[in-house]
Motif scaffolding. Structure first.
Motif, PDB file in Angstrom:
ATOM      1  N   GLN A 234      17.349 -30.529  83.224  1.00  0.00           N
ATOM      2  CA  GLN A 234      16.108 -31.294  83.107  1.00  0.00           C
ATOM      3  C   GLN A 234      15.187 -30.699  82.054  1.00  0.00           C
ATOM      4  O   GLN A 234      14.602 -31.416  81.234  1.00  0.00           O
ATOM      5  CB  GLN A 234      15.407 -31.330  84.469  1.00  0.00           C
ATOM      6  N   LEU A 235      15.074 -29.360  82.051  1.00  0.00           N
ATOM      7  CA  LEU A 235      14.216 -28.706  81.070  1.00  0.00           C
ATOM      8  C   LEU A 235      14.749 -28.883  79.654  1.00  0.00           C
ATOM      9  O   LEU A 235      13.977 -29.092  78.699  1.00  0.00           O
ATOM     10  CB  LEU A 235      14.079 -27.213  81.399  1.00  0.00           C
ATOM     11  N   ALA A 242      10.945 -33.733  73.440  1.00  0.00           N
ATOM     12  CA  ALA A 242       9.570 -33.557  72.984  1.00  0.00           C
ATOM     13  C   ALA A 242       9.485 -33.067  71.543  1.00  0.00           C
ATOM     14  O   ALA A 242       8.393 -33.008  70.965  1.00  0.00           O
ATOM     15  CB  ALA A 242       8.848 -32.571  73.905  1.00  0.00           C
ATOM     16  N   ALA A 243      10.626 -32.697  70.945  1.00  0.00           N
ATOM     17  CA  ALA A 243      10.612 -32.164  69.582  1.00  0.00           C
ATOM     18  C   ALA A 243      10.232 -33.250  68.581  1.00  0.00           C
ATOM     19  O   ALA A 243      10.413 -34.448  68.823  1.00  0.00           O
ATOM     20  CB  ALA A 243      11.984 -31.577  69.242  1.00  0.00           C
ATOM     21  N   ALA A 244       9.724 -32.800  67.440  1.00  0.00           N
ATOM     22  CA  ALA A 244       9.360 -33.715  66.351  1.00  0.00           C
ATOM     23  C   ALA A 244      10.624 -34.041  65.558  1.00  0.00           C
ATOM     24  O   ALA A 244      11.067 -33.267  64.714  1.00  0.00           O
ATOM     25  CB  ALA A 244       8.301 -33.078  65.459  1.00  0.00           C
ATOM     26  N   GLY A 245      11.229 -35.168  65.829  1.00  0.00           N
ATOM     27  CA  GLY A 245      12.490 -35.504  65.195  1.00  0.00           C
ATOM     28  C   GLY A 245      13.652 -35.031  66.043  1.00  0.00           C
ATOM     29  O   GLY A 245      13.499 -34.581  67.171  1.00  0.00           O
ATOM     30  N   ILE A 293       6.911 -28.699  72.886  1.00  0.00           N
ATOM     31  CA  ILE A 293       7.818 -28.197  73.919  1.00  0.00           C
ATOM     32  C   ILE A 293       7.072 -27.270  74.879  1.00  0.00           C
ATOM     33  O   ILE A 293       7.257 -27.324  76.105  1.00  0.00           O
ATOM     34  CB  ILE A 293       9.018 -27.473  73.281  1.00  0.00           C
ATOM     35  N   LEU A 294       6.204 -26.427  74.330  1.00  0.00           N
ATOM     36  CA  LEU A 294       5.401 -25.563  75.201  1.00  0.00           C
ATOM     37  C   LEU A 294       4.527 -26.401  76.129  1.00  0.00           C
ATOM     38  O   LEU A 294       4.289 -26.028  77.287  1.00  0.00           O
ATOM     39  CB  LEU A 294       4.533 -24.623  74.359  1.00  0.00           C
ATOM     40  N   GLY A 295       4.032 -27.537  75.633  1.00  0.00           N
ATOM     41  CA  GLY A 295       3.257 -28.438  76.478  1.00  0.00           C
ATOM     42  C   GLY A 295       4.076 -28.974  77.638  1.00  0.00           C
ATOM     43  O   GLY A 295       3.575 -29.120  78.762  1.00  0.00           O
ATOM     44  N   VAL A 296       5.357 -29.269  77.367  1.00  0.00           N
ATOM     45  CA  VAL A 296       6.251 -29.723  78.439  1.00  0.00           C
ATOM     46  C   VAL A 296       6.393 -28.635  79.502  1.00  0.00           C
ATOM     47  O   VAL A 296       6.341 -28.909  80.712  1.00  0.00           O
ATOM     48  CB  VAL A 296       7.634 -30.105  77.857  1.00  0.00           C
ATOM     49  N   TRP A 297       6.574 -27.391  79.074  1.00  0.00           N
ATOM     50  CA  TRP A 297       6.717 -26.290  80.019  1.00  0.00           C
ATOM     51  C   TRP A 297       5.439 -26.075  80.822  1.00  0.00           C
ATOM     52  O   TRP A 297       5.493 -25.799  82.024  1.00  0.00           O
ATOM     53  CB  TRP A 297       7.110 -25.017  79.276  1.00  0.00           C
ATOM     54  N   ASP A 298       4.294 -26.196  80.147  1.00  0.00           N
ATOM     55  CA  ASP A 298       3.025 -26.049  80.860  1.00  0.00           C
ATOM     56  C   ASP A 298       2.872 -27.145  81.920  1.00  0.00           C
ATOM     57  O   ASP A 298       2.453 -26.884  83.048  1.00  0.00           O
ATOM     58  CB  ASP A 298       1.848 -26.102  79.878  1.00  0.00           C
ATOM     59  N   ASP A 299       3.214 -28.368  81.537  1.00  0.00           N
ATOM     60  CA  ASP A 299       3.100 -29.484  82.479  1.00  0.00           C
ATOM     61  C   ASP A 299       4.046 -29.318  83.661  1.00  0.00           C
ATOM     62  O   ASP A 299       3.781 -29.833  84.757  1.00  0.00           O
ATOM     63  CB  ASP A 299       3.396 -30.814  81.772  1.00  0.00           C
ATOM     64  N   ALA A 300       5.146 -28.593  83.436  1.00  0.00           N
ATOM     65  CA  ALA A 300       6.109 -28.372  84.527  1.00  0.00           C
ATOM     66  C   ALA A 300       5.646 -27.283  85.485  1.00  0.00           C
ATOM     67  O   ALA A 300       6.312 -27.018  86.494  1.00  0.00           O
ATOM     68  CB  ALA A 300       7.479 -28.006  83.945  1.00  0.00           C
ATOM     69  N   GLY A 301       4.512 -26.635  85.167  1.00  0.00           N
ATOM     70  CA  GLY A 301       3.930 -25.663  86.091  1.00  0.00           C
ATOM     71  C   GLY A 301       4.297 -24.223  85.848  1.00  0.00           C
ATOM     72  O   GLY A 301       4.043 -23.361  86.703  1.00  0.00           O
ATOM     73  N   TYR A 302       4.886 -23.896  84.688  1.00  0.00           N
ATOM     74  CA  TYR A 302       5.259 -22.515  84.409  1.00  0.00           C
ATOM     75  C   TYR A 302       4.049 -21.719  83.920  1.00  0.00           C
ATOM     76  O   TYR A 302       3.197 -22.242  83.183  1.00  0.00           O
ATOM     77  CB  TYR A 302       6.395 -22.458  83.380  1.00  0.00           C
ATOM     78  N   VAL A 320      14.182 -21.946  87.602  1.00  0.00           N
ATOM     79  CA  VAL A 320      14.213 -21.310  86.284  1.00  0.00           C
ATOM     80  C   VAL A 320      13.160 -20.208  86.270  1.00  0.00           C
ATOM     81  O   VAL A 320      11.982 -20.458  86.556  1.00  0.00           O
ATOM     82  CB  VAL A 320      13.947 -22.331  85.157  1.00  0.00           C
ATOM     83  N   ALA A 321      13.608 -18.987  85.966  1.00  0.00           N
ATOM     84  CA  ALA A 321      12.705 -17.837  86.053  1.00  0.00           C
ATOM     85  C   ALA A 321      11.938 -17.592  84.765  1.00  0.00           C
ATOM     86  O   ALA A 321      10.803 -17.121  84.797  1.00  0.00           O
ATOM     87  CB  ALA A 321      13.496 -16.580  86.419  1.00  0.00           C
TER      88      ALA A 321
END
Length: 347
Positions: A234-235, A242-245, A293-302, A320-321
């Motif tokens: 999923q990640l 989410a990448a540009a291109g 991509i970092l925004g995706v990780w932040d939104d996932a609660g990491y 995922v640790a």
């Protein structure tokens, strides 16, 4: 017949003699390792390197000598020799004590790249307004090879404080560390250690404690290989989307998240394994891709953290640790991303 009052003195002399002999044996062992290896190996016991082991052993030996001489009752004609011996032993105690005082403030840090250990550890010590470090390759339980030296200003210990990054390229480990907090950096190059299985799942280096190495995160719930694989899938899907291109590899082939290669590495703490993914890719706009991509990780609660030039996200409870992102566009045009699962039972 020996007076009964002499018995405690004799016991104290025997105890002092045993301590002196033990400390002397340690000194001889440390020096022997150094001499037999022509300086290529030394004793390393946790954060205790040969410097502190030698200084502490000399302090114990000199204290034992003082105690032994003090409790010896020599003939009257030998009293001047006892006094001279005590004076010499006291001077040795003071010297060894000062040297030990400047040697004892040490830390040991496991050198980590992308959440996995590199086979190297760094022992740092502060001295007045500076700090010195030695990078060791552990060769055995108590034997290590010094491979490099580091230094920093204002009592800054960059490795214990997580102020460093490691990059491996063509068999060379490049270590960049801060010379001062928020100031200039220095670089050290070491050969990458091959033919070893790294341990992964280390927490952000900035959470390192003294003394000791960086502690890995551990999930609070029991996870399965299937659940951590699903979380990684999923990640990967969300991150690449989410990448540009379109993310492509070194040959220009689009990267398919479903076929991303995974490795199994031993858990740092406890039995089991961790699922680890290491991707190298480029996009139409690497900087934008990293931010999104970092925004995706932040939104996932990491939880966020950062080492030098490396963004980190981590979780102590999720499947995922640890996730890392390093933008090396200015060096080779790529972005490097790692995803490391929590510890799960080996199948």
């Amino acid at each position: 017949m020996t007076p009964v009052s002499d018995h405690p003195q004799r016991r104290q002399v025997r105890i002092a003699g045993g301590l002196f002999a033990g400390a002397r044996a340690i000194v001889i062992a440390v020096i022997t390792v150094d001499r037999l290896s022509a300086g290529a190996a030394s004793v390393l016991l946790g954060p205790l390197d040969d410097q502190i082991i030698l200084s502490a052993s000399m302090l114990v030996a000199s204290l034992a000598l003082v105690a032994g001489l003090w409790n010896v009752s020599p003939p009257t004609w030998m009293l001047p020799f006892k006094i001279l011996g005590l004076l010499g032993a006291v001077v040795t105690v003071l010297g060894a004590g000062v040297f030990t005082l400047f040697s004892i403030d040490v830390s040991r840090t496991t050198l980590v790249e992308g959440g996995c250990d590199t086979g190297y550890v760094v022992v740092e010590r502060t001295l007045l307004l500076g700090s010195k470090g030695t990078v060791y390759q552990q060769e055995g339980l108590f034997i290590a090879s010094p491979m490099g030296r580091t230094s920093a200003d204002d009592a800054h210990e960059p490795f214990a404080e997580g102020d460093y990054t490691v990059t491996t390229t063509d068999g060379t480990l490049t270590i960049e560390y801060g010379v001062d907090r928020g100031g200039p950096t220095a670089t050290l190059s070491l050969p990458a250690i091959v033919d070893r299985v790294p341990s992964c799942g280390y927490a952000p280096t900035g959470l390192d404690t003294r003394p000791g190495s960086t502690e890995p995160t551990t999930p609070t719930e029991v996870l399965t290989p299937t659940s951590v694989d699903a979380a990684i899938d999923q990640l990967l899907d969300d991150s690449l989307a989410a990448a540009a291109g379109t993310p492509v590899d070194a040959s220009g082939t689009p990267i398919d998240a479903s076929t991303a290669e995974r490795s199994l590495v031993p858990c740092v703490d406890g039995s089991g394994v961790q699922h680890h993914v290491d991707l190298q890719f480029r996009t139409d706009d690497n900087a934008t891709s990293v931010a999104q991509i970092l925004g995706v990780w932040d939104d996932a609660g990491y939880e966020p953290d950062r080492a030098m030039q490396e963004d980190i996200r981590y979780s102590e409870t999720g499947p995922v640790a640890r996730l890392t992102m390093r933008d090396t566009t200015s060096i080779d045009g790529f972005v490097r991303m790692t995803i490391t699962s929590a510890c799960v039972p080996a199948q």
